[in-house]
Every structure is written in C-alpha cells, then in structure tokens.
Write an enzyme that holds these catalytic residues in place. Structure first.
Site, PDB file in Angstrom:
ATOM      1  N   ASP A 113     -13.831   2.003   8.024  1.00 29.91           N
ATOM      2  CA  ASP A 113     -13.950   1.754   6.352  1.00 29.91           C
ATOM      3  C   ASP A 113     -15.212   0.577   7.192  1.00 29.91           C
ATOM      4  O   ASP A 113     -15.150   0.742   8.338  1.00 29.91           O
ATOM      5  CB  ASP A 113     -12.426   1.337   6.871  1.00 29.91           C
ATOM      6  CG  ASP A 113     -12.001   0.107   5.760  1.00 29.91           C
ATOM      7  OD1 ASP A 113     -13.259   0.338   4.228  1.00 29.91           O
ATOM      8  OD2 ASP A 113     -12.027  -0.805   6.109  1.00 29.91           O
ATOM      9  N   ARG A 132      -8.491   6.361   8.364  1.00 28.66           N
ATOM     10  CA  ARG A 132      -9.321   7.052   7.949  1.00 28.66           C
ATOM     11  C   ARG A 132     -11.286   6.698   9.068  1.00 28.66           C
ATOM     12  O   ARG A 132     -10.169   6.060  10.174  1.00 28.66           O
ATOM     13  CB  ARG A 132     -10.646   6.184   6.822  1.00 28.66           C
ATOM     14  CG  ARG A 132     -10.415   4.233   7.911  1.00 28.66           C
ATOM     15  CD  ARG A 132      -8.922   3.605   7.248  1.00 28.66           C
ATOM     16  NE  ARG A 132      -8.699   4.204   5.611  1.00 28.66           N
ATOM     17  CZ  ARG A 132      -8.320   2.928   5.206  1.00 28.66           C
ATOM     18  NH1 ARG A 132      -8.994   1.660   5.741  1.00 28.66           N
ATOM     19  NH2 ARG A 132      -7.476   2.838   4.108  1.00 28.66           N
ATOM     20  N   ARG A 186     -16.026   9.501   5.620  1.00 34.73           N
ATOM     21  CA  ARG A 186     -14.503   9.149   5.325  1.00 34.73           C
ATOM     22  C   ARG A 186     -14.193   9.965   3.868  1.00 34.73           C
ATOM     23  O   ARG A 186     -15.104  10.149   2.652  1.00 34.73           O
ATOM     24  CB  ARG A 186     -15.070   7.739   4.989  1.00 34.73           C
ATOM     25  CG  ARG A 186     -14.846   7.265   4.006  1.00 34.73           C
ATOM     26  CD  ARG A 186     -13.237   5.981   4.821  1.00 34.73           C
ATOM     27  NE  ARG A 186     -12.098   5.430   3.691  1.00 34.73           N
ATOM     28  CZ  ARG A 186     -12.363   4.383   3.390  1.00 34.73           C
ATOM     29  NH1 ARG A 186     -12.990   3.398   3.986  1.00 34.73           N
ATOM     30  NH2 ARG A 186     -11.090   3.674   3.071  1.00 34.73           N
TER      31      ARG A 186
HETATM   32  C1  X6L Z   1       2.636  -6.549   2.647  1.00 33.94           C
HETATM   33  C2  X6L Z   1       0.959  -5.025   2.165  1.00 33.94           C
HETATM   34  C3  X6L Z   1       1.065  -6.328   3.107  1.00 33.94           C
HETATM   35  C4  X6L Z   1      -0.202  -5.056   2.314  1.00 33.94           C
HETATM   36  C5  X6L Z   1       0.160  -6.284   4.521  1.00 33.94           C
HETATM   37  C6  X6L Z   1      -2.437  -5.047   4.216  1.00 33.94           C
HETATM   38  C7  X6L Z   1      -2.451  -3.654   3.055  1.00 33.94           C
HETATM   39  C8  X6L Z   1      -3.657  -4.803   5.088  1.00 33.94           C
HETATM   40  C9  X6L Z   1      -3.616  -3.312   3.065  1.00 33.94           C
HETATM   41  C10 X6L Z   1      -0.522  -5.684   3.021  1.00 33.94           C
HETATM   42  C11 X6L Z   1      -1.704  -4.676   3.106  1.00 33.94           C
HETATM   43  C12 X6L Z   1      -4.430  -3.669   4.378  1.00 33.94           C
HETATM   44  C13 X6L Z   1      -6.814  -1.292   8.580  1.00 33.94           C
HETATM   45  C14 X6L Z   1      -5.078  -1.549   8.661  1.00 33.94           C
HETATM   46  C15 X6L Z   1      -5.693  -1.087   6.971  1.00 33.94           C
HETATM   47  C16 X6L Z   1      -7.192  -1.816   9.451  1.00 33.94           C
HETATM   48  C17 X6L Z   1      -5.742  -1.944  10.743  1.00 33.94           C
HETATM   49  C18 X6L Z   1      -5.648  -2.817   4.462  1.00 33.94           C
HETATM   50  C19 X6L Z   1      -6.617  -1.722   3.910  1.00 33.94           C
HETATM   51  N1  X6L Z   1      -6.561  -0.901   7.310  1.00 33.94           N
HETATM   52  N2  X6L Z   1      -4.466  -1.859   9.593  1.00 33.94           N
HETATM   53  N3  X6L Z   1      -4.501  -1.339   7.572  1.00 33.94           N
HETATM   54  N4  X6L Z   1      -7.147  -2.101  10.700  1.00 33.94           N
HETATM   55  N5  X6L Z   1      -4.886  -2.834  11.872  1.00 33.94           N
HETATM   56  O1  X6L Z   1      -8.968  -1.882   9.450  1.00 33.94           O
HETATM   57  O2  X6L Z   1      -6.279  -3.645   4.881  1.00 33.94           O
HETATM   58  S1  X6L Z   1      -5.340  -0.800   4.950  1.00 33.94           S
HETATM   59 MG    MG Z   2     -10.942  -2.264   4.982  1.00 30.90          MG
HETATM   60 MG    MG Z   3     -13.085  -0.653   2.670  1.00 30.11          MG
END
Ligand code: X6L
Ligand code: MG
Ligand code: MG
Length: 184
Positions: A105, A102, A93
């Site tokens: 995670d 990544r 990572r």
């Molecule tokens: C508005 C603003 C709406 C921010 C959503 C949601 C930001 C989730 C970060 C958000 C917002 C995250 C994964 C991912 C990420 C994962 C999938 C996060 C951190 N990690 N998408 N995006 N799976 N499908 O593990 O969870 S970045």
């Molecule tokens: Mg996460």
């Molecule tokens: Mg994390």
C-alpha cells in the site's frame, strides 16, 4: 503568482506511507522503495525505520510492516499519486476486502505545503494524524522546517509513550548503502 506546483525542473518534497501484510513484507517494501527511486522524476531522499504494527480498521488480519519515505519529485501531486497506484499494481496489489490484507500500500501523505480537496486526491492525507502506524514512521523522515513537523512529532511521541498502539521498531535499513556501490 500561485506557487502551488513546481516549475519544470523544480523539485517538490513529498512524503509517502508504505504498508505490507501479505507475502514477504520486507522484500515488498524494499522493492517498492527501489521502484519509486528508479522513476526518473522521483528521488528517495530519506527512509524511515521499518515498524511492525497491529492491524487497525479491519483487525482480523496479519500484522503490518509500515514505513515512510521523503522524496523529491518533479511530478505534480496527481501524477505522483497515479504513479504510486501503478507501482502497487506492479507489486501484485489486488483489492479485495475493504481495509483487508495487501502486498503493498503506497499512500501520498504530504506534498510540500499543498492543500488539495479533489475526488481523486486529498492533501494532506485526511486521516494521517489519527494513525500511529503512519505518524511514527513519518516522524523519522519529516523535515524540521515542514509546517506539520511539530504536530507529527508530538502525536508520534504520544502514540509511542501510550504503548497501546502496537508499534514496534522491526529494523532500521540503510537503504542508500544497500542499493549503491561504495564511493571509493
Ligand atoms: C474505526 C474505523 C477505527 C476505521 C479505525 C483505520 C480504517 C485505518 C482503515 C478505522 C480505520 C484504516 C493499515 C492498517 C489498514 C496499515 C496497520 C486504514 C486502511 N492499513 N493497519 N489497516 N497498518 N497497522 O498500513 O488505514 S486499512
Ligand atoms: Mg493506507
Ligand atoms: Mg492506500
């Protein structure tokens, strides 16, 4: 007496979310599960399906594979969290773009019925109920008796019925039978 943390020798039940969207995603998830289970104080007890999910947060990145695990552990929450971060490092990572791609995670979602609000760790995970890519795999492994089971179940079912969340079952793995010799 306060029973927030297990006695020495006692085991807590914790839930971990896994995600990968770089490199060989499936191999990275399996390597993470093996590292977790090989730790002397952590035992993987249930493994969810492997789901392919559309990226959320920062959407200009490849699709993820997401899973969840139930584990039994003698480690207290903060030591479990730090161990997960160490496994992320071992699996290559590199933190670059916030919310960006990544190799692996590993997020600590729940630890028994413990509530913690510290700078290093908040439990339950503060955003898990809004994230279908966490809820759907978690629903596969969460114990019927967990206080949040019903809430996880309805939120997960709603997300899948809705269909807008971009979550599809990628494959189911029988992790125990794949990693252990057959009992004759
Ligand atoms: C508005 C603003 C709406 C921010 C959503 C949601 C930001 C989730 C970060 C958000 C917002 C995250 C994964 C991912 C990420 C994962 C999938 C996060 C951190 N990690 N998408 N995006 N799976 N499908 O593990 O969870 S970045
Ligand atoms: Mg996460
Ligand atoms: Mg994390």
């Amino acid at each position: 007496m306060d029973e927030q943390f297990p006695h020495e020798g006692a085991q807590a039940e914790a839930y971990i979310a896994l995600g990968s969207n770089m490199g060989n995603r499936e191999q990275l998830l399996l390597a993470a599960i093996n590292l977790i289970d090989e730790h002397p104080e952590i035992e993987v007890s249930k493994v969810s399906g492997m789901y392919e999910t559309d990226p959320v947060g920062y959407t200009e990145q490849p699709p993820f594979l997401n899973m969840a695990l139930a584990v039994r552990t003698g480690l207290p929450p903060l030591l479990l969290l730090r161990q997960l971060l160490s496994f992320e490092q071992q699996l290559g990572r590199v933190r670059q773009i916030r919310w960006g791609p990544r190799t692996i995670d590993l997020d600590l979602l729940l630890y028994d019925n413990v509530r913690i609000d510290q700078e290093e760790l908040i439990l339950p995970h503060p955003r898990m109920m809004e994230r279908a890519f966490v809820l759907v795999p978690l629903h596969d492994v969460i114990d019927q008796s967990h206080p949040l089971q019903a809430e996880v179940s309805s939120a997960s079912n709603a997300a899948l019925l809705d269909g807008k969340e971009g979550i599809t079952l990628w494959k189911t793995i029988n992790w125990r039978s794949a990693s252990e010799p057959f009992e004759s």
